[in-house]
Design an enzyme around this catalytic site. Structure first.
Site, PDB file in Angstrom:
ATOM      1  N   LYS A  83      84.957   2.885  63.144  1.00  0.00           N
ATOM      2  CA  LYS A  83      85.375   1.976  64.214  1.00  0.00           C
ATOM      3  C   LYS A  83      85.355   2.631  65.594  1.00  0.00           C
ATOM      4  O   LYS A  83      86.280   2.512  66.387  1.00  0.00           O
ATOM      5  CB  LYS A  83      86.757   1.381  63.931  1.00  0.00           C
ATOM      6  CG  LYS A  83      86.880   0.689  62.590  1.00  0.00           C
ATOM      7  CD  LYS A  83      85.717  -0.245  62.285  1.00  0.00           C
ATOM      8  CE  LYS A  83      85.623  -1.420  63.249  1.00  0.00           C
ATOM      9  NZ  LYS A  83      84.433  -2.281  62.964  1.00  0.00           N
ATOM     10  N   SER A  86      80.083   3.193  65.900  1.00  0.00           N
ATOM     11  CA  SER A  86      79.098   4.050  65.239  1.00  0.00           C
ATOM     12  C   SER A  86      77.916   3.252  64.689  1.00  0.00           C
ATOM     13  O   SER A  86      76.781   3.743  64.705  1.00  0.00           O
ATOM     14  CB  SER A  86      79.769   4.841  64.108  1.00  0.00           C
ATOM     15  OG  SER A  86      80.322   3.989  63.128  1.00  0.00           O
ATOM     16  N   THR A  87      78.158   2.037  64.210  1.00  0.00           N
ATOM     17  CA  THR A  87      77.044   1.233  63.692  1.00  0.00           C
ATOM     18  C   THR A  87      76.103   0.820  64.816  1.00  0.00           C
ATOM     19  O   THR A  87      74.879   0.840  64.656  1.00  0.00           O
ATOM     20  CB  THR A  87      77.570  -0.013  62.958  1.00  0.00           C
ATOM     21  OG1 THR A  87      78.389   0.401  61.860  1.00  0.00           O
ATOM     22  CG2 THR A  87      76.430  -0.863  62.434  1.00  0.00           C
ATOM     23  N   HIS A 140      73.677  10.570  59.089  1.00  0.00           N
ATOM     24  CA  HIS A 140      74.905   9.952  59.596  1.00  0.00           C
ATOM     25  C   HIS A 140      75.764   9.488  58.423  1.00  0.00           C
ATOM     26  O   HIS A 140      75.257   9.061  57.378  1.00  0.00           O
ATOM     27  CB  HIS A 140      74.575   8.769  60.518  1.00  0.00           C
ATOM     28  CG  HIS A 140      73.939   7.605  59.817  1.00  0.00           C
ATOM     29  ND1 HIS A 140      74.667   6.518  59.358  1.00  0.00           N
ATOM     30  CD2 HIS A 140      72.649   7.351  59.471  1.00  0.00           C
ATOM     31  CE1 HIS A 140      73.850   5.651  58.780  1.00  0.00           C
ATOM     32  NE2 HIS A 140      72.619   6.129  58.828  1.00  0.00           N
ATOM     33  N   HIS A 142      80.356   8.865  57.226  1.00  0.00           N
ATOM     34  CA  HIS A 142      81.774   9.095  57.481  1.00  0.00           C
ATOM     35  C   HIS A 142      82.237  10.344  56.714  1.00  0.00           C
ATOM     36  O   HIS A 142      82.939  10.254  55.702  1.00  0.00           O
ATOM     37  CB  HIS A 142      82.597   7.877  57.059  1.00  0.00           C
ATOM     38  CG  HIS A 142      82.275   6.634  57.835  1.00  0.00           C
ATOM     39  ND1 HIS A 142      82.173   6.613  59.201  1.00  0.00           N
ATOM     40  CD2 HIS A 142      82.040   5.353  57.422  1.00  0.00           C
ATOM     41  CE1 HIS A 142      81.892   5.387  59.607  1.00  0.00           C
ATOM     42  NE2 HIS A 142      81.800   4.603  58.541  1.00  0.00           N
ATOM     43  N   SER A 172      91.194  -2.096  65.793  1.00  0.00           N
ATOM     44  CA  SER A 172      89.888  -2.579  65.344  1.00  0.00           C
ATOM     45  C   SER A 172      89.737  -2.422  63.837  1.00  0.00           C
ATOM     46  O   SER A 172      89.246  -3.334  63.157  1.00  0.00           O
ATOM     47  CB  SER A 172      88.772  -1.814  66.065  1.00  0.00           C
ATOM     48  OG  SER A 172      87.505  -2.264  65.656  1.00  0.00           O
ATOM     49  N   TYR A 279      69.265   0.272  74.114  1.00  0.00           N
ATOM     50  CA  TYR A 279      70.684  -0.095  74.103  1.00  0.00           C
ATOM     51  C   TYR A 279      70.956  -1.247  75.066  1.00  0.00           C
ATOM     52  O   TYR A 279      71.726  -2.156  74.768  1.00  0.00           O
ATOM     53  CB  TYR A 279      71.535   1.114  74.484  1.00  0.00           C
ATOM     54  CG  TYR A 279      73.017   0.810  74.555  1.00  0.00           C
ATOM     55  CD1 TYR A 279      73.797   0.759  73.407  1.00  0.00           C
ATOM     56  CD2 TYR A 279      73.644   0.555  75.782  1.00  0.00           C
ATOM     57  CE1 TYR A 279      75.147   0.461  73.474  1.00  0.00           C
ATOM     58  CE2 TYR A 279      74.987   0.265  75.851  1.00  0.00           C
ATOM     59  CZ  TYR A 279      75.738   0.222  74.694  1.00  0.00           C
ATOM     60  OH  TYR A 279      77.075  -0.078  74.757  1.00  0.00           O
ATOM     61  N   SER A 285      72.054  -3.511  69.550  1.00  0.00           N
ATOM     62  CA  SER A 285      72.929  -2.510  70.139  1.00  0.00           C
ATOM     63  C   SER A 285      74.388  -2.937  70.181  1.00  0.00           C
ATOM     64  O   SER A 285      75.279  -2.108  70.084  1.00  0.00           O
ATOM     65  CB  SER A 285      72.446  -2.168  71.552  1.00  0.00           C
ATOM     66  OG  SER A 285      72.479  -3.309  72.380  1.00  0.00           O
ATOM     67  N   THR A 290      84.159  -6.595  65.449  1.00  0.00           N
ATOM     68  CA  THR A 290      85.204  -7.005  64.514  1.00  0.00           C
ATOM     69  C   THR A 290      85.638  -8.434  64.812  1.00  0.00           C
ATOM     70  O   THR A 290      85.864  -8.806  65.965  1.00  0.00           O
ATOM     71  CB  THR A 290      86.404  -6.061  64.611  1.00  0.00           C
ATOM     72  OG1 THR A 290      85.956  -4.731  64.329  1.00  0.00           O
ATOM     73  CG2 THR A 290      87.482  -6.452  63.628  1.00  0.00           C
ATOM     74  N   LYS A 293      89.886 -10.284  66.109  1.00  0.00           N
ATOM     75  CA  LYS A 293      90.711  -9.186  66.605  1.00  0.00           C
ATOM     76  C   LYS A 293      91.573  -9.664  67.767  1.00  0.00           C
ATOM     77  O   LYS A 293      91.077 -10.232  68.735  1.00  0.00           O
ATOM     78  CB  LYS A 293      89.823  -8.018  67.062  1.00  0.00           C
ATOM     79  CG  LYS A 293      90.614  -6.778  67.466  1.00  0.00           C
ATOM     80  CD  LYS A 293      89.706  -5.586  67.698  1.00  0.00           C
ATOM     81  CE  LYS A 293      88.810  -5.784  68.884  1.00  0.00           C
ATOM     82  NZ  LYS A 293      88.012  -4.568  69.183  1.00  0.00           N
TER      83      LYS A 293
END
Length: 356
Positions: A83, A86-87, A140, A142, A172, A279, A285, A290, A293
């Site tokens: 969160k 990163s994605t 990449h 976690h 998030s 980007y 990008s 989420t 939220k």
């Protein structure tokens, strides 16, 4: 009396002194110009010599069977914190890999466990360093920081990462577990069906919003030491700081992700050429957001900020932010509201022995 008669009048003496002073100033000015010309000539000669060396090296590479280019051996590890956008960033790497000729590999650990077993650490280090077919490579996942030097390897990978304001990251993640995001909207999340807001969780003292849940960015940078995962460890905080400045090429912040991408493109064009433009204009990008939220109230934020854990995680975030802004200040300039990457600002001179 005869001597006095041949002395020039005071008026002519003054003129002579002024003429002498003007002549001295003119000579000093000419000397300064000559010195500047000499320095300019030295720089020109130095640049010419560097070009000759580069041309000879290029000629030798064509004439001889070369070893693999260092750039083709590069490996980047992005041990992404959950969160932190990163994605969004990783999608850029996937879009660029074919165009820029590198490989992207996702490190998928069982149950998203960021700590590897010792045997898996050995396997991973061996894979990353010896898997020639996957070089250059962008890994990449976690996973917590892993010190490759402990395993006796000669070439260490380049680490990069992104951090986020700890409370914003936790909020998030809280809603992500309940409502998912727009990346895979049909996927059922672990807490799906729980309609309790983050504020209600804080008020009731729920475990999913407890201060202990803030303890994530520090251990991700601290690594595979047991103390890293002891919540509230001052040693872990200091180790995370050391790793950030000593082991990471660049650590960005979610709030300034575009600047992070721009600097990566300037520093590592072998991987990130075209990343900044992608980007700004690409469809992926900003893809992952989420759902449902709701921003926390000031009361909820204040309650979390009273905890020692928040103070340590926030100290680490502020440390990372200050370091990022320092690097950025020496890498880009702003003009008319736009950021521009600085061109090369160093050169070589006084190269000896002279090349014939």
């Amino acid at each position: 009396m005869g001597l006095l008669r041949i002395m020039p009048p005071p008026k002519f003496q003054l003129l002579a002194v002024l003429a002498f002073a003007v002549a001295v100033l003119f000579i000093e000015n000419q000397i300064q110009k000559l010195e500047e010309s000499r320095e300019k000539l030295e720089r020109t000669i130095a640049r010419h010599e560097v070009r000759e060396v580069e041309q000879r090296q290029a000629h030798d590479l064509v004439r001889e069977t070369p070893a693999p280019d260092d750039l083709d051996e590069l490996v980047i590890i992005y041990n992404r914190v959950p969160k932190t956008a990163s994605t969004s960033f990783t999608n850029i790497a996937y879009d660029l890999c074919s165009r820029n000729h590198f490989h992207v590999l996702h490190i998928n650990t069982t149950k998203n466990n960021p700590v590897m077993s010792l045997q898996d650490q050995v396997r991973f280090v061996r894979n990353v360093t010896s898997w020639t077919e996957m070089k250059p490579g962008f890994y990449h996942g976690h996973v917590a920081y892993l010190d490759f030097s402990k395993f006796g390897v000669r070439a260490k990978p380049i680490y990069i990462n992104v951090v986020r304001d700890p409370i914003e990251r936790l909020v998030s993640y809280y809603y992500f577990l309940r409502f998912g995001d727009d990346y895979r909207p049909g996927l059922r999340r672990r807490k799906q069906g729980d309609k309790k807001t983050f504020d209600e969780c804080v008020t009731s003292g729920g475990s999913d919003c407890a201060p202990e849940k803030l303890w994530l960015q520090i251990p991700f940078f601290c690594g595979h030491y047991s103390e890293c995962w002891n919540v509230g460890s001052r040693w872990a905080l200091e180790q995370a700081k050391l790793n950030l400045v000593n082991e990471y090429l660049l650590v960005g912040v979610t709030e300034e992700l575009e600047d992070f991408i721009m600097m990566l493109e300037a520093a590592l064009p072998r991987f990130f050429r075209g990343a900044a433009d992608l980007y700004r204009t690409g469809k992926k990008s900003h893809l992952r957001k989420t759902s449902e939220k709701k921003p926390p109230t000031k009361e909820s934020i204040s309650k979390l900020q009273q905890s020692a854990i928040w103070k340590m995680e926030n100290e680490f975030y502020e440390f990372a932010l200050e370091q990022f802004q320092f690097v950025r200040a020496h890498a880009v300039r702003e003009k008319d509201g736009e950021l521009y990457v600085l061109t090369q600002n160093f050169f070589y001179e006084k190269i000896y022995p002279k090349v014939n």
